[in-house]
Enzyme design. Structure first.
Site, mmCIF file in Angstrom:
data_model
loop_
_atom_site.group_PDB
_atom_site.id
_atom_site.type_symbol
_atom_site.label_atom_id
_atom_site.label_comp_id
_atom_site.label_asym_id
_atom_site.label_seq_id
_atom_site.Cartn_x
_atom_site.Cartn_y
_atom_site.Cartn_z
ATOM 1 N N ARG C 152 0.742 -1.222 0.066
ATOM 2 C CA ARG C 152 -0.061 0.007 0.032
ATOM 3 C C ARG C 152 0.820 1.193 -0.020
ATOM 4 O O ARG C 152 0.330 2.524 -0.335
ATOM 5 C CB ARG C 152 -0.939 -0.022 1.211
ATOM 6 C CG ARG C 152 -1.993 -0.906 0.998
ATOM 7 C CD ARG C 152 -2.745 -1.170 2.351
ATOM 8 N NE ARG C 152 -3.527 -0.244 2.933
ATOM 9 C CZ ARG C 152 -4.063 0.005 4.119
ATOM 10 N NH1 ARG C 152 -3.653 -0.685 5.002
ATOM 11 N NH2 ARG C 152 -4.535 1.265 4.518
ATOM 12 N N TYR C 166 -6.813 15.610 -6.747
ATOM 13 C CA TYR C 166 -7.244 16.711 -6.119
ATOM 14 C C TYR C 166 -6.236 16.830 -4.636
ATOM 15 O O TYR C 166 -5.969 15.881 -4.101
ATOM 16 C CB TYR C 166 -8.760 17.053 -5.460
ATOM 17 C CG TYR C 166 -9.239 16.019 -4.730
ATOM 18 C CD1 TYR C 166 -9.757 14.892 -5.062
ATOM 19 C CD2 TYR C 166 -9.372 16.089 -3.265
ATOM 20 C CE1 TYR C 166 -10.420 14.008 -4.475
ATOM 21 C CE2 TYR C 166 -9.829 15.253 -2.476
ATOM 22 C CZ TYR C 166 -10.280 14.281 -3.053
ATOM 23 O OH TYR C 166 -11.108 13.304 -2.030
ATOM 24 N N PRO C 167 -5.973 18.163 -4.301
ATOM 25 C CA PRO C 167 -5.190 18.378 -2.888
ATOM 26 C C PRO C 167 -6.048 18.631 -1.922
ATOM 27 O O PRO C 167 -7.310 19.209 -2.262
ATOM 28 C CB PRO C 167 -4.182 19.347 -3.300
ATOM 29 C CG PRO C 167 -5.079 20.241 -4.312
ATOM 30 C CD PRO C 167 -5.886 19.410 -5.268
ATOM 31 N N MET C 168 -5.882 18.664 -0.788
ATOM 32 C CA MET C 168 -6.817 18.929 0.378
ATOM 33 C C MET C 168 -5.992 19.097 1.548
ATOM 34 O O MET C 168 -4.832 18.745 1.969
ATOM 35 C CB MET C 168 -7.725 18.026 0.504
ATOM 36 C CG MET C 168 -7.338 16.530 1.061
ATOM 37 S SD MET C 168 -8.538 15.391 1.658
ATOM 38 C CE MET C 168 -9.141 16.335 3.158
ATOM 39 N N LYS C 170 -6.660 19.727 6.151
ATOM 40 C CA LYS C 170 -7.460 20.059 7.319
ATOM 41 C C LYS C 170 -7.779 21.395 7.763
ATOM 42 O O LYS C 170 -6.794 22.076 7.960
ATOM 43 C CB LYS C 170 -7.430 19.132 8.375
ATOM 44 C CG LYS C 170 -7.291 17.442 8.181
ATOM 45 C CD LYS C 170 -8.319 16.983 7.754
ATOM 46 C CE LYS C 170 -8.676 15.506 7.712
ATOM 47 N NZ LYS C 170 -9.957 14.965 7.145
ATOM 48 N N HIS C 193 -14.754 8.259 8.357
ATOM 49 C CA HIS C 193 -14.470 8.471 7.012
ATOM 50 C C HIS C 193 -13.926 7.322 6.016
ATOM 51 O O HIS C 193 -14.188 7.088 4.849
ATOM 52 C CB HIS C 193 -13.217 9.431 6.894
ATOM 53 C CG HIS C 193 -12.844 10.055 5.553
ATOM 54 N ND1 HIS C 193 -13.555 11.045 5.136
ATOM 55 C CD2 HIS C 193 -11.613 10.068 4.803
ATOM 56 C CE1 HIS C 193 -12.841 11.345 3.849
ATOM 57 N NE2 HIS C 193 -11.851 10.772 3.816
ATOM 58 N N GLN C 206 -8.025 4.059 -4.364
ATOM 59 C CA GLN C 206 -7.598 5.577 -3.880
ATOM 60 C C GLN C 206 -6.336 5.345 -3.198
ATOM 61 O O GLN C 206 -5.677 4.470 -2.796
ATOM 62 C CB GLN C 206 -8.483 5.782 -2.628
ATOM 63 C CG GLN C 206 -8.295 6.975 -1.804
ATOM 64 C CD GLN C 206 -8.975 7.342 -0.772
ATOM 65 O OE1 GLN C 206 -10.454 7.932 -1.025
ATOM 66 N NE2 GLN C 206 -8.844 6.970 0.494
ATOM 67 N N SER C 244 -15.028 15.554 6.917
ATOM 68 C CA SER C 244 -14.735 16.363 5.507
ATOM 69 C C SER C 244 -15.822 17.538 5.495
ATOM 70 O O SER C 244 -15.545 18.703 5.256
ATOM 71 C CB SER C 244 -15.312 15.667 4.270
ATOM 72 O OG SER C 244 -14.721 14.305 4.123
#
Lengths: 275, 275, 275, 275, 275
Positions: C152, C166-168, C170, C193, C206, C244
């Protein structure tokens, strides 16, 4: 009787602001006769646009790097504005112009007091708000107002030396939210806001245009004055009224000197153009 | 019985909006026959794209500096959209086009009421939410809805003169957060929001596309009308409903005049293109 | 026993996303043999990069104006990524590519549950959190995990048709602040989540990479699927979970079609490239 | 007696800041005599602008990529500023300059204490605030102040080596809102803010210009000092006073070395220009 | 005894970060001897800048599209930095470099504990805070500290392979406001923040420079390490401490591989440059 939520508006000119940077080095490097031809064509174009049966056009030389030239076009329809836009895009001068920004809007009168009055009358006649009958009767009453304020909806552009343009919106914050504020409270704030404007009546002419659904902010504001300090004083004083202090959000400000169409030649020759 | 959280959606056309600035000086400087060839090829392309078995394409002349030309492509798949994108990129006209922005989305119907109803039925049958059985039964029921709303999921593009496009998201603020609001409350707000739209039904056609996972905002909105003031009135009125006032966040607005494929030539010649 | 604050992470591939716009007019204007040579060199390069001993490379054709081409490089070190970056920059094709954006990150597994478990064990052994002994013992335990999750941490890139990146980050808001939220609460939200993700397990692969200290957002997310609607549904459903809804902040979304190295030629010829 | 809301201001020089990037490669590639002619013309221009009857001009070499050159023009009117702007735009050197930003403002003295004092006197004379009589009397009193502070309204530009420019606004947040704060409280904060400035009096000269209605921020700040660390210390210390900590919002900062007009040649030759 | 508000700082090197994109296609298209001459001149320049009596210069190859090359210059004065900036701008290589960003700052030590200690001593001596006597005595004590920390104020640049740079500010939110937080509380948070850094002491070297009054953020952070994962772990762990979680705001992150001056040639030839 519940108050209405949405103030009625009346609409006039469709408006296009065009801001251009002039590529001075390329312009100065162009052959003399190419420049003369381009200048003459552009002057003739501005003269024709200004004298149009279908609306008005004003030109201003801007200060700073956000643009050298602002054209403000008022026309009877978006279709006419597109025609103007295409005309300008095809000028020989357009080879030396870089569009830095623009603004699409429609001259608008916000009618808080008229809305409240009509609402009272129509509900007194037993009409149900948001019913087709109410909507129709309301629209009919508004249509009657249109001629009474025609000169404010389709104004001539004031021949004053200094011009200021800026877009703005009403805040929709998590705590301060114009659109979640009761009608009567908004009406009261707009009345107070308008009172400041009226105290400056002789010194400045203001044209408000709405752009919800048309452009990125909700309104555009054009100010015309003979003394540019009036812009500063008016906008500063208004910043303290509740409508602006708590709910106004402002975009970029553009300030410049209005000039007559034939003075574009002087500008292109590097001289301050006359009005 | 606990309410569901996520409203089901049904999806139709894959959608690509393309906004282009036309480099007018370069276009006007090109040789006459190169321009004619490019225009003819582009017209033929637009005609073919419009008449495609696989979807629809509409074209509009935009007002302002954010673009001269908008192409709106609806196709059965992202793969078909890529094919269209490649076709447009390879036009001779593309040498004079600068992409200013774009939007990738999928026509979407949000099904708040259907979701609540199915949820009630499935839990009544003893199915556990988020279990594979529930998910499967739910998906089967939704699949049955698909043909019933096919014409709204894969609509023809309305032949109306004016077009307005804008992207939007639901606010996820620290206090006002759409996604932390209970399902029933969101459903109620969406019902109120939809009611405004229905009052404008005759005047405007609206196509909503979802772009979560596809582009930078959550939804795209296309409005089509014969009178552009309808855009302003509808969007303004909606701004006061709770779903928009408290939770709507809006991107840039694009407004333009739709035109027929063969009218692209007129546009490229500097004339307002007909519909 | 106080809970730890910082969840441990395990790291794998160093990752570089490169987004490029292809200058189609310049490409089409290039001489046929120059194009063929450039295409052949680029195909060979992609094939070599994909088959590298040192990692993997995938290519995708993007929809919209944010880029035509995305390259996703996974390598054993930043040094290897730099080598790849230099190789791509020196391709003949690079003359026609404009970098629109990029993203630097490292494949990451966040280990909330493992962190809690190890913390409990180590403090039970009398080790003082943040002491050198604790840090060393913790690191040793984590190092033991590494081989268990190697596949993984250094995954092969899934051969699925559709890709979404996409970037994200918190949120660190003034009221909703992920980093000021207790460990156990964060662990609980991450579990919820993750549960959504697992329900989509068959439909989507993912890959999460961390970019704190490396790039402008905190994480990058790559999704791979055979049906692009899965991206929309997964991201939409997740938007309602607490992690989220209250704490997720999202950057730009990129969506495209993955293709095989040798299919780059088709793409450069204007055809939809196969996988 | 209710306090006034809006502090009066006195205005002096109209100010234009111009920031330019120098296209060094193009400059170095130009023919030697073209460079010499351009440099000589630009030096002569700067000398004339500096020695103008109508105001002052200062030049600075900036550090970093935001610009190589800053010109600071003070003039008696926007009309004169436009003339200067046109003069600079038409220099031969302008072919190698790219405007990166600019700022339009007017030297301003904010008169919190004077406003309170006059307000007290005028209401004591029975004048009604916002009445024409009050406005007129107030304006007359302010006009009397003008000559007393003329040297601060139309200052010479200090011949100090280091220059710092930044724009700023007062916060209009949802909770902390300068424009919704009572006059006396704002006056108190401005007094405290001014006290810090006075402690730095010998080390730094500060010129404040107002730009509400003229440019995108509300004020511009120019600092002049012989030691650039003074900028850092002053701005840092001020950041803790209440007016700045709670209400200050700051734009980009520009720092550079002022130089004499004739030293522009040295700069264009790649040498640090003298003052 | 009231606590002071503003922590004293000591300042060292003036610092300029320069980020450049290399125009690879133009570079590769240049003639071989022009490239060789440009590379040799640039290597010699980097060697001279690195070995300068007046400071240090380091070079790094960046990952991603935000820049290919970062130069980090430390000098005794802004004047020397300008000299370096002019030298780099005039390199033959500069024809192929595009400045993407930059950062101007001064190496800084924040002295919370020393400030508190001196404050206590001076007020014990009966000196009045903010009086000239206090200010003078304080400055004298600080001047005495300077030599003691000279090596931290004017450090050599660590010869470690990986470099990370980012700018940051302390939040001045409406609720969480660093500058409105009491001195003792800030001192406590900075102590906690520093403790994390010290735990990474062997693995990473950190240089903090202040940029209030000099550039758009308040501080710049440079990290140097032999393992780039240390950047990720350190910045992630710090994100949970109160000073960062509640008050840290971060700009763009740049990560790259430091290389020796003579290795610039390898880089320009497309090879990973050695340290």
């Amino acid at each position: 009787m519940p108050h209405p939520t949405v103030p009625a508006t009346l609409e006039g000119w469709s408006v296009l602001h065009q801001m251009f940077r002039l590529d001075w080095p390329a312009w100065l490097a162009a052959a003399g006769d190419a420049r003369q031809a381009a200048a003459e064509e552009a002057v003739a174009c501005l003269q024709a646009l200004k004298a149009s049966n279908d609306g008005h056009t004003a030109a201003a030389a801007l200060l700073g790097h956000k643009g050298d030239l602002m054209l403000l076009h008022c026309r009877r329809s978006l279709e006419s504005l597109l025609e103007v836009q295409l005309t300008v895009a095809r000028l020989q001068l357009a080879r030396f112009l870089v569009a830095t920004t623009s603004y699409v809007s429609v001259v608008e009168l916000g009618m808080y007091e008229m809305t409240a009055k009509l609402h009272e009358q129509l509900t007194a006649r037993g009409l149900e708000p948001e019913s087709p009958e109410y909507d129709q009767a309301f629209a009919a009453e508004m249509a009657e107002q249109q001629p009474r304020v025609a000169s404010r909806l389709m104004p001539e552009l004031p021949r004053r030396r200094y011009v200021c343009f800026y877009p703005m919106s009403k805040r929709r914050g998590e705590h301060k939210n114009w659109y979640a504020t009761p009608f009567t409270r908004r009406a009261m704030m707009m009345r107070e806001h308008g009172a400041i404007g009226r105290r400056y009546a002789g010194q400045v002419v203001q044209i408000i245009s709405g752009s919800i659904g048309f452009d990125d902010w909700e309104w555009g504001v054009d100010l015309f004055a003979d003394d540019p300090l009036v812009f500063k004083r008016l906008v500063y004083e208004m910043r303290f009224d509740e409508a602006s202090a708590d709910y106004g959000e402002f975009g970029a400000f553009y300030v410049g000197l209005q000039f007559a169409p034939e003075e574009l030649s002087a500008f292109l020759d590097g001289r301050v153009p006359g009005l």
